[in-house]
Write a protein that holds these residues in place. Structure first.
Motif, PDB file in Angstrom:
ATOM      1  N   PHE A   1      58.303 -66.244 -42.840  1.00 42.40           N
ATOM      2  CA  PHE A   1      58.234 -65.809 -44.228  1.00 42.40           C
ATOM      3  C   PHE A   1      56.820 -65.309 -44.485  1.00 42.40           C
ATOM      4  O   PHE A   1      55.892 -65.554 -43.706  1.00 42.40           O
ATOM      5  N   VAL A   2      56.633 -64.580 -45.570  1.00 37.50           N
ATOM      6  CA  VAL A   2      55.348 -63.993 -45.926  1.00 37.50           C
ATOM      7  C   VAL A   2      54.885 -64.610 -47.243  1.00 37.50           C
ATOM      8  O   VAL A   2      55.625 -64.625 -48.231  1.00 37.50           O
ATOM      9  N   LYS A   3      53.661 -65.136 -47.222  1.00 33.65           N
ATOM     10  CA  LYS A   3      53.035 -65.675 -48.421  1.00 33.65           C
ATOM     11  C   LYS A   3      52.025 -64.648 -48.935  1.00 33.65           C
ATOM     12  O   LYS A   3      51.150 -64.194 -48.204  1.00 33.65           O
TER      13      LYS A   3
ATOM     14  N   VAL B   1      51.537 -64.088 -42.728  1.00 25.90           N
ATOM     15  CA  VAL B   1      52.810 -64.293 -42.033  1.00 25.90           C
ATOM     16  C   VAL B   1      52.812 -65.716 -41.497  1.00 25.90           C
ATOM     17  O   VAL B   1      51.948 -66.093 -40.695  1.00 25.90           O
ATOM     18  N   ARG B   2      53.785 -66.506 -41.926  1.00 20.79           N
ATOM     19  CA  ARG B   2      53.822 -67.927 -41.573  1.00 20.79           C
ATOM     20  C   ARG B   2      55.137 -68.283 -40.890  1.00 20.79           C
ATOM     21  O   ARG B   2      56.186 -67.689 -41.179  1.00 20.79           O
TER      22      ARG B   2
ATOM     23  N   GLY C   1      49.050 -64.896 -38.760  1.00 16.71           N
ATOM     24  CA  GLY C   1      48.095 -63.816 -39.001  1.00 16.71           C
ATOM     25  C   GLY C   1      48.160 -63.389 -40.452  1.00 16.71           C
ATOM     26  O   GLY C   1      49.081 -63.771 -41.196  1.00 16.71           O
ATOM     27  N   ASP C   2      47.167 -62.629 -40.882  1.00 20.17           N
ATOM     28  CA  ASP C   2      47.157 -62.165 -42.262  1.00 20.17           C
ATOM     29  C   ASP C   2      46.661 -60.726 -42.335  1.00 20.17           C
ATOM     30  O   ASP C   2      46.093 -60.177 -41.387  1.00 20.17           O
ATOM     31  N   VAL C   3      46.903 -60.114 -43.480  1.00 16.89           N
ATOM     32  CA  VAL C   3      46.477 -58.748 -43.794  1.00 16.89           C
ATOM     33  C   VAL C   3      45.841 -58.773 -45.174  1.00 16.89           C
ATOM     34  O   VAL C   3      46.386 -59.383 -46.106  1.00 16.89           O
ATOM     35  N   ARG C   4      44.669 -58.128 -45.306  1.00 19.40           N
ATOM     36  CA  ARG C   4      43.961 -58.064 -46.582  1.00 19.40           C
ATOM     37  C   ARG C   4      43.854 -56.605 -47.008  1.00 19.40           C
ATOM     38  O   ARG C   4      43.400 -55.756 -46.247  1.00 19.40           O
ATOM     39  N   VAL C   5      44.301 -56.345 -48.247  1.00 21.12           N
ATOM     40  CA  VAL C   5      44.309 -54.991 -48.786  1.00 21.12           C
ATOM     41  C   VAL C   5      43.486 -54.973 -50.071  1.00 21.12           C
ATOM     42  O   VAL C   5      43.885 -55.575 -51.069  1.00 21.12           O
ATOM     43  N   PRO C   6      42.309 -54.308 -50.081  1.00 21.72           N
ATOM     44  CA  PRO C   6      41.542 -54.168 -51.329  1.00 21.72           C
ATOM     45  C   PRO C   6      42.157 -53.084 -52.214  1.00 21.72           C
ATOM     46  O   PRO C   6      42.208 -51.909 -51.842  1.00 21.72           O
TER      47      PRO C   6
ATOM     48  N   ARG D   1      56.180 -65.990 -52.453  1.00 23.63           N
ATOM     49  CA  ARG D   1      56.708 -66.238 -51.110  1.00 23.63           C
ATOM     50  C   ARG D   1      58.026 -65.503 -50.952  1.00 23.63           C
ATOM     51  O   ARG D   1      58.862 -65.509 -51.849  1.00 23.63           O
ATOM     52  N   THR D   2      58.204 -64.905 -49.802  1.00 18.71           N
ATOM     53  CA  THR D   2      59.465 -64.251 -49.508  1.00 18.71           C
ATOM     54  C   THR D   2      60.475 -65.280 -49.008  1.00 18.71           C
ATOM     55  O   THR D   2      60.157 -66.445 -48.794  1.00 18.71           O
ATOM     56  N   ARG D   3      61.670 -64.815 -48.809  1.00 23.59           N
ATOM     57  CA  ARG D   3      62.698 -65.682 -48.222  1.00 23.59           C
ATOM     58  C   ARG D   3      62.403 -65.887 -46.728  1.00 23.59           C
ATOM     59  O   ARG D   3      61.632 -65.137 -46.125  1.00 23.59           O
TER      60      ARG D   3
END
Length: 409
Positions: free
Chosen positions: A159-161, A231-232, A244-249, A197-199
């Motif tokens: 799932f994605v937080k 992504v968890r 891992g994660d993604v950061r978008v300014p 949080r996504t499903r």
């Protein structure tokens, strides 16, 4: 002398009673019955007509009210799942000018009783809305791809937080915290504006989500907002693993129009969301540890009178976890003062490993969730290393030692 009384037989009484009849003829009785049936049918028809008129008017009223509310109001959208996507956007920003145009068109309808007064009120509301310059941000999580299976015995449950984080203010220097490049300390205190949080998608390394989230933001805050997506891997019996994660300014992107982004997952990093002033004191005779929660400094994006903070403190010694303790609940402000000491009894063995974990939570009675994690910090001793605060505590036995620590999330 014998007296004889003659009683009529029962059969004779029944025969006389049977001769009693109503004075109306059969024709009159059938006429009365027919008139009664006609009146009953007429009453039922009138009742059915009145019910039909009531239901029709009620449906029309609700339809008009719903149409008015859809044009006038913003409604926060929860996570919705869409089945098929044809070029769906990942981020979207809708300006208030479109909503102001809808507002003026709605106010010009002849259904309002006083058109002049309504238009004047609409102009004032339109000016106030334009001054606020609020816009709606819509985020859609489409897909995660390229992940590798962790183990054959356990399938991934992904799932994605999503964290919408706002850079609030500059922070003081906090020891032990480094930025993503590892070149010193982050000068910014962040705060979480929204959390979604996504499903959960099971058994796939390339899961498709299609979950959509939205919120209202002020346009001038976009340059200080980052979108952090983690992504968890869901685990019911332990902590969820961050892959891992993604950061978008958002300030560096033109999101006035639908924009689709595809970024590579990076090593997860934590952000500084506050500072905690802790006091530690070790009592060797009684083998006890006193943890003092003095102050908590955070950033407030908006003032909420119902927001409150509390801390959950747990101690782990030699891989043995002691029972955690909770502090009292204090109303949240820029610097929340607790001045509370919690006492832990340590095992009577040589301490090779000892770790103190402090978690700060926020509670709001009006919120959907009972609590929300603000951030965490840890202080302790390992075999190869030892925290500076722990070292100062062991040097100053029976004396409390206070030190600021970074609150991370």
């Amino acid at each position: 002398m014998v007296t004889l009384i003659d009683y009529p037989a029962p059969m004779e009484l029944f025969s006389k009673a049977g001769e009693l009849r109503m004075p109306f003829s059969d024709v009159v009785k059938y006429c009365i019955l027919g008139i009664s049936i006609i009146l009953l049918l007429l009453a039922l028809g009138i009742l059915a007509w009145q019910i039909y008129r009531f239901c029709t008017e009620k449906y029309t009223t609700y339809t008009q009210q719903d149409a008015g509310h859809n044009d006038l109001l913003y409604s926060d959208e929860g996570p919705t799942t869409t089945g098929n996507y044809s070029g769906a956007p990942s981020t979207k920003l809708e300006d208030v000018s479109t909503e102001a145009h809808r507002l003026s068109r709605y106010l010009s309808q002849p259904s309002f009783p006083s058109l002049a007064s309504t238009e004047a009120a609409g102009d004032k509301e339109e000016q106030a809305t334009i001054q606020k310059m609020q816009s709606r941000l819509v985020v859609t999580v489409l897909q995660v791809e390229g992940l590798l299976e962790q183990s054959e015995s356990r399938t991934l449950q992904l799932f994605v937080k999503i964290l919408l984080m706002w850079a609030g203010s500059e922070a003081v220097e906090v020891e032990g915290f480094k930025d993503e490049e590892g070149e010193g300390l982050s000068p910014v205190l962040w705060t979480v504006l929204q959390e979604w949080r996504t499903r959960i998608v099971k058994g796939s390394c390339n899961p498709l989500f299609g979950d959509q989230f939205s919120c209202v933001l002020q346009e001038e805050k976009l340059h200080h907002i980052n979108l952090r997506m983690e992504v968890r891997d869901f685990d019911k019996f332990s902590r969820n693993t961050v892959l891992g994660d993604v950061r978008v300014p958002l300030g560096q992107l033109n999101i006035s129009y639908p924009l689709e982004l595809q970024e590579d997952l990076k090593i997860p990093q934590k952000d500084l969301v506050g500072e905690v002033l802790l006091s530690l004191k070790f009592l060797p005779t009684s083998q006890r540890l006193e943890v003092g929660l003095l102050k908590v400094k955070t950033v407030l994006s908006e003032i909420s009178p119902n927001a409150a903070l509390y801390a959950r403190i747990s101690v782990q010694c030699n891989q043995f976890k002691l029972k955690y303790q909770k502090s009292s609940t204090v109303a949240r402000c820029l610097v929340t003062v607790f001045n509370e000491v919690l006492l832990f009894s340590l095992p009577e063995v040589h301490l090779e490993r000892c770790k103190i974990l402090v978690s700060i939570y926020e509670t709001r009675p009006t919120s959907k969730s009972a609590k929300q994690l603000i951030g965490q910090l840890s202080v302790g001793k390992e075999k190869s290393s030892e925290d500076e605060h722990w070292t100062l505590m062991m040097r100053s036995v029976r004396q409390p030692v206070a030190k600021w620590h970074g609150l991370l999330i």
